[in-house]
Design a protein around this motif. Structure first.
Motif: not given
Ligand SMILES: Nc1nc2c(ncn2[C@@H]2O[C@H](COP(=O)(O)OP(=O)(O)OP(=O)(O)O)[C@@H](O)[C@H]2O)c(=O)[nH]1
Length: 352
Positions: A131-139, A245-252, A254-256
């Motif tokens: 499946m499309p896999t995305v890394i979320a690097y938490i800082v 959280m909404k912005n994060f899901l939108e970024a996901v 885009r990355k997909v």
């Protein structure tokens, strides 16, 4: 399959688990529940209910005792043991992923145990092939306000991108404590980062002010990072308040898209390689079985000129020809697992 997998990676205490909890609540609130995997064998309490938990199949403390290992060695070995089950796990995840919005994966805070271990690579490759896999690097934003720490953190993120080759989102967490505006500015405006470096250097009382060598190194590094930033998505969140959280899901999302256009070709190559390895393994077992049964090996390797006696003989010949084309050299089909993995496979006691 289009359901994306989001793998949360970050330094110890950066807020991965809290972020996962917040994301889980957010997804439930918008009526699109995720499927959750916990891959941290050493975590004591998880504030959400994972659907698959590494701790259910590997006893971390038992691993430490049995192999006489320290905490990090035990995490790696636990991940190795878990990786032996990856086919089963992936089968379940693929099945469940059809009815969820996202697959979320929590990882150990000891990043190197996951990103730089053979089992981590196996788990990520297997996931990305399914499946499309995305890394979320938490800082941890409040701990990244100095230019030197910020740069170290970004270099770490860069090494993760380099190692995993998967689309990466930088998630500046804990923005309820410190706004991440300074970080996004440093990432988009090279001069503002240079100015921050200079200010640090000019401040004689600041222990982080560097020598001439360090300053010139940091300047060169920041140029390299400038290129790295162009391929990233950056979001600011607070796992504590739920902001972003909404912005994060939108970024996901885009990355997909990026995964599908840029990374899929590389992943397809991995899938083909894995299929070839499986086929080679099947063929090896078949040859061994025939040998054990005393069947004349000449029959299986007879020349093309020989006449097929039956339809199944003819089909066998076809299969063998295809196999020979694909695997002229058996070495090409060597397993993808490291010796640790094989060793781990021998140990049943640490696995329940
Ligand atoms: N103020 C604030 N605190 C946070 C936030 N996110 C996490 N924390 C706190 O940071 C600490 C570490 O959070 P965790 O979620 O356990 O971090 P982790 O990265 O999973 O830690 P490890 O599992 O040890 O790697 C906890 O005390 C959290 O309450 C946030 O957005 N804001």
């Amino acid at each position: 399959m289009t359901t994306p997998a989001v793998v949360c990676i970050g330094m110890a205490g950066s807020g991965k688990t809290t972020f996962m909890q917040q994301l889980n609540s957010h997804l439930h609130a918008i009526d699109s529940p995720p499927y959750i995997l916990n891959l941290d064998p050493a975590v004591l309490n998880i504030p959400y209910a994972p659907n698959i938990d590494i701790r259910d199949s590997v006893n971390y403390k038992e691993v430490m005792k049995q192999y006489n290992l320290g905490p990090n060695g035990a995490i790696i070995t636990a991940l190795n043991l878990f990786a032996t089950k990856i086919d089963q796990v992936l089968g379940i995840v693929e099945q469940r992923a059809k009815s969820v919005s996202h697959v979320l994966i929590d990882t150990p805070g000891q990043i190197e145990c996951f990103v730089w271990s053979a089992s981590g690579a196996i788990l990520l490759d297997a996931l990305a092939s399914a499946m499309p896999t995305v890394i979320a690097y938490i800082v941890d934003t409040p701990r990244t306000t100095s230019p030197a720490t910020f740069m170290s953190n970004m270099l770490y993120a860069c090494s993760i991108l380099y190692k995993t080759k998967l689309p990466l989102i930088i998630v500046f967490n804990k923005t309820d404590v410190v706004d991440a505006h300074f970080a996004t500015e440093w990432m988009t405006d090279f001069e503002s980062f240079q100015a921050a470096l200079k200010a640090l250097d000019d401040d004689e009382n600041n222990p982080e002010g560097g020598s001439g060598y360090m300053n010139s190194l940091m300047n060169s590094m920041s140029l390299v990072l400038d290129e790295f930033y162009r391929h990233l998505d950056v979001v600011s969140v607070s796992a504590y308040t739920g902001a972003g959280m909404k912005n994060f899901l939108e970024a996901v999302d885009r990355k997909v898209e990026e995964f599908n256009t840029d990374y899929k070709a590389e992943m397809d190559r991995i899938i083909t390689k894995r299929q070839q390895e499986k086929e080679a393994e099947r063929q090896r077992s078949l040859t061994k079985l025939m040998k054990d049964m005393g069947i004349d090996s000449q029959r299986t390797t007879k020349s093309k000129d020989d006449q097929a006696q039956t339809i199944s003989d003819a089909e066998d010949e076809e299969d063998e020809d295809q196999f020979a084309d694909q695997f002229g050299n058996d070495e090409d089909a060597e397993g993808i697992l490291d010796p640790d993995y094989e060793d781990a496979n021998d140990s049943e006691d640490a696995m329940s």
